[in-house]
Write an enzyme that holds these catalytic residues in place. Structure first.
Site, PDB file in Angstrom:
ATOM      1  N   ASN A 151      -4.006   2.184  -5.372  1.00 14.21           N
ATOM      2  CA  ASN A 151      -3.959   2.157  -6.845  1.00 14.21           C
ATOM      3  C   ASN A 151      -4.628   3.367  -7.494  1.00 14.21           C
ATOM      4  OD1 ASN A 151      -6.345   1.040  -5.838  1.00 14.21           O
ATOM      5  ND2 ASN A 151      -6.697  -0.150  -7.689  1.00 14.21           N
ATOM      6  N   GLY A 205      -1.060   6.143   8.494  1.00 17.64           N
ATOM      7  CA  GLY A 205      -0.294   5.110   9.185  1.00 17.64           C
ATOM      8  C   GLY A 205      -0.525   3.768   8.536  1.00 17.64           C
ATOM      9  N   THR A 206       0.018   2.727   9.138  1.00 18.22           N
ATOM     10  CA  THR A 206      -0.045   1.410   8.495  1.00 18.22           C
ATOM     11  C   THR A 206      -1.416   0.757   8.707  1.00 18.22           C
ATOM     12  OG1 THR A 206       0.685   0.209  10.449  1.00 18.22           O
ATOM     13  CG2 THR A 206       2.410   1.032   8.970  1.00 18.22           C
ATOM     14  N   GLY A 207      -1.675  -0.265   7.898  1.00 25.11           N
ATOM     15  CA  GLY A 207      -2.922  -1.014   8.031  1.00 25.11           C
ATOM     16  C   GLY A 207      -3.042  -1.696   9.386  1.00 25.11           C
ATOM     17  N   VAL A 210      -3.228   1.638  12.178  1.00 22.73           N
ATOM     18  CA  VAL A 210      -4.372   2.560  12.065  1.00 22.73           C
ATOM     19  C   VAL A 210      -5.630   1.857  11.528  1.00 22.73           C
ATOM     20  CG1 VAL A 210      -5.205   4.644  10.907  1.00 22.73           C
ATOM     21  CG2 VAL A 210      -2.881   4.553  11.792  1.00 22.73           C
ATOM     22  N   GLY A 211      -5.448   1.071  10.459  1.00 21.58           N
ATOM     23  CA  GLY A 211      -6.611   0.392   9.875  1.00 21.58           C
ATOM     24  C   GLY A 211      -7.272  -0.502  10.901  1.00 21.58           C
ATOM     25  N   GLU A 249     -14.741  -4.107  -0.912  1.00 19.59           N
ATOM     26  CA  GLU A 249     -14.487  -4.161  -2.362  1.00 19.59           C
ATOM     27  C   GLU A 249     -13.060  -4.680  -2.514  1.00 19.59           C
ATOM     28  OE1 GLU A 249     -13.396  -4.016  -5.747  1.00 19.59           O
ATOM     29  OE2 GLU A 249     -13.040  -1.886  -5.421  1.00 19.59           O
ATOM     30  N   CYS A 283      -8.422  -3.003 -10.005  1.00 19.56           N
ATOM     31  CA  CYS A 283      -9.076  -4.275  -9.695  1.00 19.56           C
ATOM     32  C   CYS A 283      -9.980  -4.729 -10.841  1.00 19.56           C
ATOM     33  CB  CYS A 283      -9.853  -4.159  -8.395  1.00 19.56           C
ATOM     34  SG  CYS A 283     -10.978  -2.757  -8.382  1.00 19.56           S
ATOM     35  N   GLU A 461     -21.266  -0.479  -3.781  1.00 17.21           N
ATOM     36  CA  GLU A 461     -21.099   0.965  -3.675  1.00 17.21           C
ATOM     37  C   GLU A 461     -21.789   1.580  -4.891  1.00 17.21           C
ATOM     38  OE1 GLU A 461     -16.747   1.113  -3.572  1.00 17.21           O
ATOM     39  OE2 GLU A 461     -16.846   1.204  -1.392  1.00 17.21           O
TER      40      GLU A 461
HETATM   41  O1  TXE Z   1      -3.401  -3.934   0.046  1.00 19.74           O
HETATM   42  P1  TXE Z   1      -4.054  -3.782   1.458  1.00 19.74           P
HETATM   43  P2  TXE Z   1      -1.878  -4.207  -0.285  1.00 19.74           P
HETATM   44  C1  TXE Z   1      -4.735  -6.286  -4.005  1.00 19.74           C
HETATM   45  C2  TXE Z   1      -3.590  -6.489  -4.957  1.00 19.74           C
HETATM   46  C3  TXE Z   1      -2.405  -6.252  -4.122  1.00 19.74           C
HETATM   47  C4  TXE Z   1      -2.854  -6.869  -2.825  1.00 19.74           C
HETATM   48  C5  TXE Z   1      -2.145  -6.396  -1.610  1.00 19.74           C
HETATM   49  O2  TXE Z   1      -3.581  -7.825  -5.405  1.00 19.74           O
HETATM   50  O3  TXE Z   1      -1.252  -6.854  -4.602  1.00 19.74           O
HETATM   51  O4  TXE Z   1      -4.212  -6.517  -2.728  1.00 19.74           O
HETATM   52  O5  TXE Z   1      -2.038  -4.995  -1.630  1.00 19.74           O
HETATM   53  C6  TXE Z   1      -5.192  -1.104   4.827  1.00 19.74           C
HETATM   54  N1  TXE Z   1      -6.993  -3.544   8.949  1.00 19.74           N
HETATM   55  N2  TXE Z   1      -5.294  -4.946  -4.060  1.00 19.74           N
HETATM   56  O6  TXE Z   1      -1.268  -5.112   0.723  1.00 19.74           O
HETATM   57  O7  TXE Z   1      -3.067  -4.085   2.533  1.00 19.74           O
HETATM   58  C7  TXE Z   1      -3.965  -0.548   4.144  1.00 19.74           C
HETATM   59  O8  TXE Z   1      -3.224   0.248   5.038  1.00 19.74           O
HETATM   60  C8  TXE Z   1      -7.472  -2.483   8.323  1.00 19.74           C
HETATM   61  C9  TXE Z   1      -6.542  -4.814  -4.744  1.00 19.74           C
HETATM   62  O9  TXE Z   1      -1.228  -2.920  -0.510  1.00 19.74           O
HETATM   63  O10 TXE Z   1      -5.323  -4.528   1.429  1.00 19.74           O
HETATM   64  C10 TXE Z   1      -4.594   0.224   3.005  1.00 19.74           C
HETATM   65  O11 TXE Z   1      -5.088   1.475   3.468  1.00 19.74           O
HETATM   66  N3  TXE Z   1      -6.881  -1.935   7.241  1.00 19.74           N
HETATM   67  C11 TXE Z   1      -7.193  -3.530  -4.448  1.00 19.74           C
HETATM   68  C12 TXE Z   1      -5.765  -0.666   2.610  1.00 19.74           C
HETATM   69  O12 TXE Z   1      -5.982  -1.510   3.733  1.00 19.74           O
HETATM   70  C13 TXE Z   1      -5.774  -2.525   6.765  1.00 19.74           C
HETATM   71  C14 TXE Z   1      -6.340  -2.344  -4.333  1.00 19.74           C
HETATM   72  C15 TXE Z   1      -5.511  -1.545   1.386  1.00 19.74           C
HETATM   73  O13 TXE Z   1      -4.275  -2.203   1.512  1.00 19.74           O
HETATM   74  C16 TXE Z   1      -5.240  -3.667   7.384  1.00 19.74           C
HETATM   75  C17 TXE Z   1      -5.134  -2.615  -3.599  1.00 19.74           C
HETATM   76  C18 TXE Z   1      -5.901  -4.178   8.534  1.00 19.74           C
HETATM   77  N4  TXE Z   1      -5.478  -5.265   9.179  1.00 19.74           N
HETATM   78  C19 TXE Z   1      -4.645  -3.889  -3.530  1.00 19.74           C
HETATM   79  N5  TXE Z   1      -4.139  -4.047   6.681  1.00 19.74           N
HETATM   80  C20 TXE Z   1      -8.482  -3.261  -5.147  1.00 19.74           C
HETATM   81  N6  TXE Z   1      -9.521  -4.002  -4.797  1.00 19.74           N
HETATM   82  O14 TXE Z   1      -8.587  -2.359  -5.961  1.00 19.74           O
HETATM   83  C21 TXE Z   1      -3.996  -3.179   5.669  1.00 19.74           C
HETATM   84  N7  TXE Z   1      -4.968  -2.235   5.717  1.00 19.74           N
END
Ligand code: TXE
Length: 482
Positions: A151, A205-207, A210-211, A249, A283, A461
């Site tokens: 975001n 890469g994907t969560g 890579v995450g 967060e 958020c 943070e």
């Molecule tokens: O976020 P993800 P998504 C909320 C918002 C949104 C929802 C889902 O409601 O609709 O979350 O969004 C990485 N291990 N927020 O699915 O997946 C991913 O690759 C480690 C609020 O897009 O949580 C990315 O780099 N990492 C929020 C990061 O996590 C993993 C902002 C965030 O993506 C992972 C964004 C795993 N298993 C979404 N799976 C805020 N707090 O501001 C994914 N990722």
């Protein structure tokens, strides 16, 4: 097609498996570049580079580290236009927003922590009469992991990296696969600024690939994550049994509480922003609006007419106030909540429809949407939508609205509009959230603690909180003879 590569040990490189993901331009709904789809092999390569860089970086003087961070801050500023354009193209946000908020803040993050580290001190405790002196060492942890969302891409990526490296750690970082472009561009800036090779490594890469590999890595000792609550819970499940330090967060469902005694005009214009800035994808957005009954119908009319004036369109057009949502799956998710609201008996007061922008017919545009609800327990008032959608309802008393504000699983921020100081204090103390804004919104002093309670996360943070997170404190106890 342009390739978004990994940045390891100071050089750009392709992923080991040679797999690539599509990167979309949300304003057109079209693929415009390829993203390295990396695996645990690339994460380990990054870890090895970070491990090699750690002894020297953690022993680099504070002045030298600070100077490099300042150079990075300056280079971000020098490249403001290029980075803002890249951010807007990758994310769909208005270029004007990227130029005035995202990129300047990325620069401020480095500048702030370049200065903060020079002021970071630790305590000494003299056990008087016992001839014992204690002092605290705050040592860099080692290799740390930073995982950021889509975001506010460069803004949140740098919010983690800057304190991590300022404190002497080396980093394996992963930007969101939905918006990797500006993190990719940051690699070159760090090299130009003289950041030693291996101090910052960026893996795309994907969560789940890579995450997860970063979180599971046995020697990455701390994880700073911003993203969805579900992902945060999954990270905690993996990291907690490995006893990693964790800062999470997560999401929010923040109340925006409006009392009749507020400065009405100021409240109205800031409420439009706190509802729809960045397409509501912050958020901290005030997604649940509660209005005191005596001004409810006036507010309803005025708010709807202000929101009607918001211009949805091409992020690059100067008149645009609301750009495209970040992705097709996200647009679908947000729209499904508008359908749900109708099923639950909510009334769409304005918006609710896709917007077709001339020349960008496949872009992910949605009208700013206001839904009137009558019950705080409905799902649209309880679940994070994270798009240009707000709900509104009226309340009778301070007690009622406090109960509704807190009756939600999240607790990130709250906004309070009132001129009554006693009420401000009473409510600020009782609202369950990490941040309370009174007569303002998104007013950020980087020295203040930032984070949430309940399902909005753990840890803080910002300022010295971030430097404390990225260091391990050790007590040295010295007994001496008089
Ligand atoms: O976020 P993800 P998504 C909320 C918002 C949104 C929802 C889902 O409601 O609709 O979350 O969004 C990485 N291990 N927020 O699915 O997946 C991913 O690759 C480690 C609020 O897009 O949580 C990315 O780099 N990492 C929020 C990061 O996590 C993993 C902002 C965030 O993506 C992972 C964004 C795993 N298993 C979404 N799976 C805020 N707090 O501001 C994914 N990722």
């Amino acid at each position: 097609m342009k390739k978004i590569l990994n940045y390891i040990d100071g050089s750009y490189c392709e992923p080991y498996t040679q797999d690539w993901l599509d990167n979309y331009n949300p304003s057109k709904g079209a693929v415009y570049s390829k993203i390295a789809s990396s695996s645990s092999i690339d994460v380990d390569k990054a870890y090895q580079a970070a491990k090699k860089a750690f002894p020297s970086w953690s022993n680099t003087t504070i002045d030298a580290r600070s100077a490099i961070l300042l150079k990075i801050a300056n280079l971000i500023e020098d490249n403001l236009d290029m980075l803002a354009e890249a951010e807007s193209l990758d994310n769909g946000k208005p270029l004007s927003l990227a130029k005035t908020v995202d990129i300047p803040r990325a620069s401020s993050n480095f500048r702030f922590f370049a200065h903060a580290i020079t002021q970071f001190a630790s305590e000494a405790h003299e056990s008087v009469g016992l001839e014992t002196m204690n002092f605290t060492l705050r040592q860099a942890i080692g290799v740390v992991g930073c995982i950021s969302p889509w975001n506010l891409p460069l803004y949140l990526f740098t919010w983690k990296i800057a304190p991590a490296i300022a404190a002497g750690n080396t980093v394996v970082a992963k930007p969101s696969e939905v918006t990797p472009m500006t993190a990719f561009l940051l690699g070159k800036i760090c090299t130009q600024a003289g950041l030693p090779n291996g101090v910052l490594n960026i893996i795309n890469g994907t969560g789940p690939s890579v995450g997860q590999a970063i979180v599971e890595h046995p020697n990455i000792k701390a994880i700073s994550f911003t993203g969805g609550t579900k992902t945060g819970a999954s990270i905690a499940r993996t990291a907690a049994p490995m006893f990693k330090k964790l800062s999470l967060e997560l999401g929010g469902k923040n109340p925006n509480i409006i009392f009749a005694d507020c400065n009405y005009e100021k409240m109205l214009s800031i409420t439009v922003k706190s509802s729809f800035a960045n397409q509501g994808q912050i958020c901290l957005c005030g997604s649940r609006i509660f209005v005191e009954k005596s001004i409810y119908s006036k507010f309803k009319n005025d708010f709807v007419s202000r929101v009607k004036e918001l211009k949805v369109g091409d992020p690059f057009a100067s008149s645009t106030q609301i750009g495209a949502l970040v992705s097709k799956p996200h647009l679908d998710k947000v729209m499904s909540y508008i359908d749900l609201a109708k099923e639950e008996g909510g009334e769409v007061l304005y918006g609710g429809n896709k917007v077709i922008v001339n020349g960008s017919e496949n872009g992910y545009y949605l009208e700013p949407t206001i839904i009137e609800v009558t019950n705080n327990n409905c799902r649209v008032n309880q679940e994070e939508i994270f798009g240009p959608v707000v709900t509104m309802m009226s309340f009778d008393t301070e007690e009622d609205v406090l109960e509704m504000a807190n009756n939600v699983k999240y607790g990130l921020s709250a906004t309070l509009w009132t001129s009554n100081l006693d009420r401000t204090m009473r409510m600020s103390k009782q609202i369950e959230s990490g941040i309370v804004w009174v007569n303002t919104w998104l007013n950020r002093d980087l020295r203040t603690p930032f984070g949430g309670v309940k399902n909005s996360g753990v840890g803080r943070e910002g300022g010295f909180e971030a430097l404390k997170f990225f260091t391990e404190s050790k007590n040295i106890c010295i007994k001496y003879d008089n």
